[in-house]
Design a protein around this motif. Structure first.
Motif, short mmCIF file in Angstrom:
data_model
loop_
_atom_site.label_atom_id
_atom_site.label_comp_id
_atom_site.label_asym_id
_atom_site.label_seq_id
_atom_site.Cartn_x
_atom_site.Cartn_y
_atom_site.Cartn_z
N ILE A 2 33.37 63.55 53.63
CA ILE A 2 32.58 64.49 54.44
C ILE A 2 33.48 65.54 55.10
O ILE A 2 33.21 66.72 55.06
N HIS A 3 34.59 65.06 55.68
CA HIS A 3 35.38 66.04 56.43
C HIS A 3 36.14 66.97 55.50
O HIS A 3 36.60 68.02 55.92
N LEU A 4 36.26 66.60 54.21
CA LEU A 4 36.88 67.55 53.27
C LEU A 4 35.90 68.65 52.87
O LEU A 4 36.29 69.80 52.67
N THR A 5 34.62 68.26 52.77
CA THR A 5 33.64 69.26 52.35
C THR A 5 33.47 70.37 53.39
O THR A 5 33.14 71.49 53.05
N ASP A 6 33.70 70.03 54.64
CA ASP A 6 33.68 71.05 55.69
C ASP A 6 34.56 72.22 55.34
O ASP A 6 34.27 73.36 55.66
N ARG A 7 35.68 71.89 54.73
CA ARG A 7 36.71 72.91 54.53
C ARG A 7 36.48 73.76 53.30
O ARG A 7 37.32 74.56 52.96
N MET A 8 35.36 73.58 52.64
CA MET A 8 35.08 74.46 51.51
C MET A 8 34.39 75.72 52.00
O MET A 8 35.01 76.77 52.11
N ASP A 9 33.12 75.60 52.30
CA ASP A 9 32.42 76.75 52.84
C ASP A 9 32.35 76.56 54.35
O ASP A 9 31.38 76.07 54.88
N TYR A 10 33.40 76.97 55.04
CA TYR A 10 33.50 76.63 56.45
C TYR A 10 32.54 77.43 57.32
O TYR A 10 32.38 77.14 58.49
N LEU A 11 31.91 78.46 56.75
CA LEU A 11 30.99 79.25 57.58
C LEU A 11 29.60 78.64 57.64
O LEU A 11 28.84 78.94 58.54
N SER A 12 29.26 77.83 56.65
CA SER A 12 28.03 77.05 56.80
C SER A 12 28.37 75.65 56.37
O SER A 12 28.13 75.25 55.25
N ALA A 13 28.99 74.91 57.28
CA ALA A 13 29.56 73.61 56.92
C ALA A 13 28.49 72.53 56.80
O ALA A 13 28.68 71.57 56.08
N HIS A 14 27.37 72.66 57.51
CA HIS A 14 26.38 71.59 57.50
C HIS A 14 25.83 71.29 56.11
O HIS A 14 25.79 70.13 55.72
N PRO A 15 25.42 72.32 55.36
CA PRO A 15 24.90 71.99 54.02
C PRO A 15 25.92 71.28 53.15
O PRO A 15 25.55 70.42 52.33
N ASN A 16 27.20 71.58 53.32
CA ASN A 16 28.23 70.90 52.53
C ASN A 16 28.23 69.41 52.86
O ASN A 16 28.27 68.56 51.97
N ASN A 17 28.21 69.10 54.16
CA ASN A 17 28.16 67.69 54.56
C ASN A 17 26.89 67.04 54.05
O ASN A 17 26.89 65.90 53.59
N GLU A 18 25.82 67.82 54.15
CA GLU A 18 24.52 67.28 53.80
C GLU A 18 24.47 66.92 52.31
O GLU A 18 23.86 65.93 51.93
N ALA A 19 25.11 67.75 51.49
CA ALA A 19 25.06 67.50 50.05
C ALA A 19 25.65 66.14 49.72
O ALA A 19 25.03 65.35 49.00
N VAL A 20 26.82 65.85 50.28
CA VAL A 20 27.45 64.56 50.00
C VAL A 20 26.61 63.43 50.58
O VAL A 20 26.41 62.39 49.94
N SER A 21 26.11 63.64 51.80
CA SER A 21 25.31 62.59 52.43
C SER A 21 24.06 62.29 51.62
O SER A 21 23.72 61.13 51.38
N LEU A 22 23.39 63.34 51.16
CA LEU A 22 22.18 63.13 50.36
C LEU A 22 22.50 62.40 49.07
O LEU A 22 21.74 61.55 48.62
N LEU A 23 23.64 62.76 48.49
CA LEU A 23 24.03 62.11 47.24
C LEU A 23 24.24 60.62 47.45
O LEU A 23 23.73 59.79 46.68
N VAL A 24 24.94 60.28 48.52
CA VAL A 24 25.20 58.87 48.80
C VAL A 24 23.90 58.14 49.10
O VAL A 24 23.65 57.04 48.59
N GLU A 25 23.05 58.79 49.89
CA GLU A 25 21.78 58.15 50.23
C GLU A 25 20.89 57.96 49.00
O GLU A 25 20.22 56.94 48.86
N LYS A 26 20.93 58.95 48.11
CA LYS A 26 20.13 58.83 46.89
C LYS A 26 20.65 57.69 46.02
O LYS A 26 19.88 56.91 45.49
N ALA A 27 21.98 57.60 45.93
CA ALA A 27 22.55 56.57 45.06
C ALA A 27 22.26 55.18 45.61
O ALA A 27 22.05 54.24 44.84
N LEU A 28 22.26 55.05 46.93
CA LEU A 28 22.04 53.73 47.52
C LEU A 28 20.57 53.46 47.79
O LEU A 28 20.20 52.37 48.19
N GLY A 29 19.73 54.47 47.60
CA GLY A 29 18.30 54.29 47.86
C GLY A 29 17.97 54.15 49.32
O GLY A 29 17.08 53.39 49.69
N ILE A 30 18.68 54.87 50.17
CA ILE A 30 18.43 54.77 51.60
C ILE A 30 17.47 55.87 52.02
O ILE A 30 17.61 57.02 51.58
N GLU A 31 16.52 55.53 52.81
CA GLU A 31 15.62 56.54 53.39
C GLU A 31 16.05 56.77 54.84
O GLU A 31 16.07 55.83 55.63
#
Lengths: 160, 373, 152, 362
Positions: free
Chosen positions: B68-97
């Motif tokens: 998560i903290h590495l994705t911040d450093r990609m598009d640092y001007l809108s960092a939330h969607p970057n974090n969100e992308a990884v989080s959603l991916l993990v949640e989707k893979a684990l089936g977490i709602e």
């Protein structure tokens, strides 16, 4: 004739848009109250960061020089950059049992990316965010800090 | 003197100049190698990699929480969607709602980030074209958004706030009131942007019919985000594959058909109003509840491949993860929007002047660390 | 189009493709020599119309270098994954698709840079991020950086 | 020594008499020239510093900032601190640069602007050289500055510099026309090229009021063209920060850079002062009607104050231009001149000539 008319109406329209822009900038020139900058070194006494501001990682100590860190090393494992090192030592406690306690909780501020994983994962809530933001130093080694104060002990209610 | 003249002119009568890596209008360490014929750009060769940090390689040695903290450093001007992308991916893979509260807050943060990012872009775009005051007006308004961020999660730019399973900590109690104060403030200030720049005759002259991108080009080159929508490419992931709370908010996908610099500009300006609209709908509907679900301390994704895309302020961010069931991903790939958006610049800028090249690269809204990763 | 019919359509266009189970997308593994032809067919066929290459990347999986294409159709709103593996590691070669999707030109340069898969017929096969005299391909699993050793 | 704030001629006369009493006429001339030179050098440097400070404060207020406010009260010594910094900075000499021309260029630019300043009438009798072809002289001298800019761009052996210099050349040669023609309007009105006569002719009203709409159009064109000729935003293509990093002075550092910087600000002052002298009545006070109470109050304000007040007002407008508008592209810049300003100006001149012939102006 039409082209002639267009030529002048074009100029008129252009000038109008330019004046509109100048109206804004001129307006702000005469509105000094809208100035948004902070006078930073002067307002140092009154400047207060937000409660959750991520300035640095600190370990709160109470009046008896006691902290909550058990030296379990979870924060060290979770840190992505290796900015936390925990040195432990063995000590015999009051009941005569040998226990492992934290000797030095070393925190490299220069390597920290403020991701907050150490604070989030700490099982005994020993570390938290400090609000200091003036980290400039002349020597890089000063950015390596020992978070537990010398002579400090662990609080009784925290279980190792 | 003759010798010196040859040094300057170079081969084939081409006047080659290096724009960057340190140049005011490349917004970072990007280098354009320009071949010029007088003032006219004959060819643009973008060179990137000056801020390549190997995030994809680093991910192979980090747990999903640490990524998560590495994705911040990609598009640092809108960092939330970057974090969100990884989080959603993990949640989707684990089936977490995740709880409703998390979904709504994530959406609001994404939109706040988008607003701030577009404001900074507006500021920098004006400066690229020589209107220096826009820079300060844009940053002034962005500052209000950053204050909201700072109060809730302590940092202004690199938040690392959205994490697999929810959020790092709960939002500040003031969050709601702050956002409510922000909305009328922006509604008052955004028309000034139009007055200062959009309507300005010099600005329209400089941006209309400059760097025209057809819809076919946009799709073929994979131009997403406002740049693609300026050409009529309906690529908004928020509409196509709603994630978080986007399925329950009402907003328009701004589409323009001209495909020139002005259309890309206009899309972003109008998107700011749409973001305000989304915030307005959600600010009173933050449900109570947990800010995170209980996650295991070490996340292990089941073996397989996962792909998740989100809409950042600059376009479609795709995260592709290959897991072998370990705690580290076997391969993590970020399909960043700016990487694709950059390389059309050669096609757009040919035949235009140097000043137009600056306008075009400004209108593509490039963030260099997002290109290089 | 739902996943099964899409899979059947793709199977018609690529008879030698092997379909993997993937809960998210239809995933077709095509032989390396048919890659270009299949890709072209997928884009041009009126039933598939995969005109948007949204992601192209390489992976080093179980000793094999693979290239993964995430394709999407902007008009029909469906997606699929195409995979092809290079024959060997030392001289990994695949056909370019940059003449089909312009975006592939730079994706492929990145893959060449980081994984060392060379694409034939590519207009400009150079390193993209790393310097030209860089030795090795960092995203390969057997890559060892002797200069900056980082061990976890 | 007779000294009046309203008329400096008696003051200068008394200095002349004082000097004549102690030395021979030749020495009087030499010492007077030295004196005037020294005064102008001081004036030039101080005004340059003041203008840089002013610009930074004005743009800061426009941009919701405070600007320099640390060095001295309200930051007024900031520019002096900057000057000291620039003096101590290393002067880079670029490899393969034409060293002679490279060193010469900043001096040409600064001398051109300084020569022009000398011809301005600051108040009644406060006038270094009162040429009978003052307007013509200023036009001729200011166009020398472009030679310095072209030399700077060429001799730097830098591609950005050359581009900037070429842009600047095209720009200044074009806009010289509009400046000249809009000045011509006032020459037609007042019937003289002597700046002091032009000022005197505005004793009963400024030309911008007396000359009806054509004079106003001339004023606007003069303002635009003069802004362009001083290479200031929105016409700062020669330095075009976001395109050419710094244009023709990319390779200059230290005090040589400061010379370009200073010359730009002095050119801006010159443009504003000329606009004031030609259109806004120079050091003449603002009058409404004849012999009213208002006029007497206005007369009470010294002419120097009037001159500088008006000049700084024009400077503020020029600054507002820079901090509001985006930069023009080079072809748009030339389009503006050749398709808009020049035809309108030519037509305007004919109109003014007709007005003057019929005696319709006041």
């Amino acid at each position: 004739m039409n082209a002639f008319f267009n030529y002048f109406s074009e100029i008129g329209r252009g000038v109008k848009t330019l004046l509109k822009g100048m109206q804004i900038t001129n307006g702000y020139f005469f509105k000094p109250r809208e100035i948004v900058t902070q006078k930073y070194p002067e307002n140092r006494a009154t400047l207060k960061m937000f409660d959750q501001f991520k300035g640095e990682v600190i370990m709160p100590h109470d009046d008896n020089n006691q902290h909550r860190c058990t030296g379990c090393g979870i924060c060290e494992n979770n840190c992505p950059n290796g900015s936390i090192q925990i040195l432990t030592k063995k000590e015999t406690n009051a009941e005569g049992k040998a226990v492992r306690i934290v000797d030095k909780h070393i925190y490299h501020l220069s390597m920290c990316t403020f991701c907050g994983l150490c604070i989030k994962t700490c099982p005994s809530d020993a570390i938290t965010w400090g609000q200091t933001f003036e980290h400039a130093v002349f020597d890089r080694s000063k950015l390596t800090k020992v978070l537990n104060k010398p002579g400090s002990t662990i609080k009784k209610e925290v279980k190792g | 003197m003759v010798e010196k003249a040859e040094v300057i002119l170079g081969e084939n009568e081409q006047y080659v100049i290096n724009m960057g890596p340190q140049h005011p209008s490349t917004h970072g360490v990007l280098r354009f190698e320009l071949s010029l014929k007088g003032e006219i750009v004959d060819k643009v060769v973008p060179h990137c990699g000056y801020i390549h940090r190997g995030i994809e390689k680093m991910c192979e040695a980090n747990t999903y929480q640490q990524i998560i903290h590495l994705t911040d450093r990609m598009d640092y001007l809108s960092a939330h969607p970057n974090n969100e992308a990884v989080s959603l991916l993990v949640e989707k893979a684990l089936g977490i709602e995740v709880p409703e509260r998390v979904k709504v807050i994530r959406t609001m943060l994404s939109e706040l980030g988008r607003l701030g990012s577009h404001q900074l872009w507006w500021a920098a775009f004006g400066m690229d074209l020589g209107a220096l005051t826009t820079f300060f007006y844009g940053l002034r308004d962005r500052e209000k958004i950053l204050d909201i961020f700072e109060e809730s999660f302590g940092s202004r730019l690199l938040h690392s706030y959205i994490c697999p399973g929810g959020l790092m900590n709960d939002i500040h109690p003031n969050f709601k009131t702050r956002v409510k104060e922000l909305i009328p403030y922006l509604r008052k200030k955004l028309p000034e942007y139009d007055q200062l720049l959009t309507g300005n005759v010099i600005f329209t002259e400089r941006s209309k019919n400059i760097g025209i991108m057809t819809k076919e080009d946009a799709i073929s080159y994979g131009i997403t985000g406002p740049s693609g929508r300026g050409s009529g490419f309906a690529c908004d992931v928020r509409k196509a594959e709603p994630y978080s709370a986007y399925d329950r908010v009402d907003f328009k996908e701004i589409l323009m058909t001209e495909g020139d610099t002005f259309a890309r500009y206009q899309v972003r300006i109008l998107e700011m109003y749409e973001s305000i609209k989304i915030l307005e709908q959600l600010v009173d509907q933050i449900p109570d509840g947990d800010y995170t679900v209980k996650m295991k301390p070490i996340i292990k994704l089941p073996e397989g491949e996962y792909y998740q895309r989100v809409e950042t302020a600059r376009g479609e961010l795709g995260v592709y993860a290959v897991s072998t069931g370990e705690k580290f991903p076997d391969r993590m790939r970020f399909r960043t929007p700016n990487f694709s958006n950059l390389f059309i610049i050669d096609k757009l800028a040919r035949g235009h002047k140097i000043a137009d090249l600056v306008a075009i690269s400004g209108s593509l809204d490039l963030v260099i660390p997002d290109i290089d990763r | 189009m739902d996943q099964t019919t899409l899979q059947q359509t793709i199977a018609k266009l690529a008879p030698n493709a092997v379909f993997n189970t993937n809960p998210q997308f239809v995933e077709a593994v095509v032989p390396a020599n048919e890659l270009h032809q299949v890709a072209k067919a997928l884009k041009d066929n009126s039933e598939t119309q995969f005109d948007f290459l949204c992601n192209q990347t390489g992976i080093d999986q179980k000793g094999e270098l693979k290239v993964v294409y995430h394709l999407r159709s902007t008009s029909l709103n469906h997606a699929c994954v195409l995979k092809a593996s290079a024959s060997n590691r030392e001289d990994a070669i695949l056909d370019t698709v940059s003449d089909i999707w312009a975006a592939a030109e730079f994706f492929e340069r990145e893959i060449f840079d980081l994984l060392g898969i060379r694409f034939t017929n590519h207009p400009d096969m150079r390193r993209l991020f790393l310097e030209d005299d860089f030795q090795g391909f960092p995203l390969r699993k057997d890559f060892v950086d002797n200069v900056n050793i980082i061990e976890f | 020594m007779a000294f009046s704030i309203y008329d400096f001629s008696s003051f200068t006369q008394s200095i002349h008499q004082l000097l004549s009493g102690v030395m021979s006429p030749a020495w009087v001339l030499v010492s007077e020239l030295v004196l005037v030179g020294l005064v102008f050098l001081m004036f030039y440097a101080l005004l340059g510093l003041a203008l840089v400070y002013l610009e930074r404060r004005v743009c800061a207020f426009i941009q919701n900032r405070l600007g320099p406010n640390r060095v001295g009260p309200q930051g007024i010594f900031q520019t002096i601190a900057d000057l000291i910094k620039l003096l101590f900075k290393e002067i880079f000499i670029i490899k393969n640069a034409d060293k002679f021309l490279f060193n010469l260029a900043p001096f040409i630019v600064i001398i051109a602007s300084m020569m022009a300043i000398g011809a301005l009438p600051f108040a009644k009798g406060l006038h270094a050289m009162d040429f009978n072809i003052g307007v013509f002289y200023i036009l001729a001298v200011t166009s020398l500055g472009v030679v310095g800019i072209l030399l700077a761009g060429w001799s730097s052996n830098s591609k950005y510099s050359l581009l900037g210099a070429m842009r600047s050349g095209a720009q200044i040669i074009s806009y010289e026309l509009s400046v000249g023609l809009s000045m011509l309007a006032i020459i037609i009105f007042s019937g003289s090229m002597q700046l002091s006569v032009i000022v005197e002719s505005q004793a009963n009203g400024w030309w911008i009021f007396k000359g009806h709409i054509p004079a106003f159009i001339s004023f606007v064109i003069f303002l635009i063209a003069a802004t362009a000729e001083t290479n200031r935003g929105p016409f700062d293509l020669a330095e075009a920060e976001s395109e050419l990093t710094a244009g023709f002075h990319t390779e200059y550092s230290g005090i040589r850079f400061a010379f370009f910087f200073l010359a730009e600000y002095m050119n801006m002052f010159l443009a504003a002062a000329l606009a004031t002298t030609l259109f806004l009545g120079g050091w003449m006070p603002l009058h409404f009607g004849v012999d009213t109470q208002f006029n007497h109050i206005m007369d009470f304000v010294p002419p120097v104050v009037w001159f500088f007040g008006k000049t700084f007002f024009v400077i503020y407008i020029i600054m507002l231009f820079k901090w509001t508008f985006p930069r023009l592209r080079i072809d748009q810049l030339l389009t503006l001149e050749w398709k808009y300003l020049l035809p309108i100006n030519l037509f305007n001149i004919v109109l003014i000539a007709f007005l003057v012939m019929m005696g319709w102006h006041f």
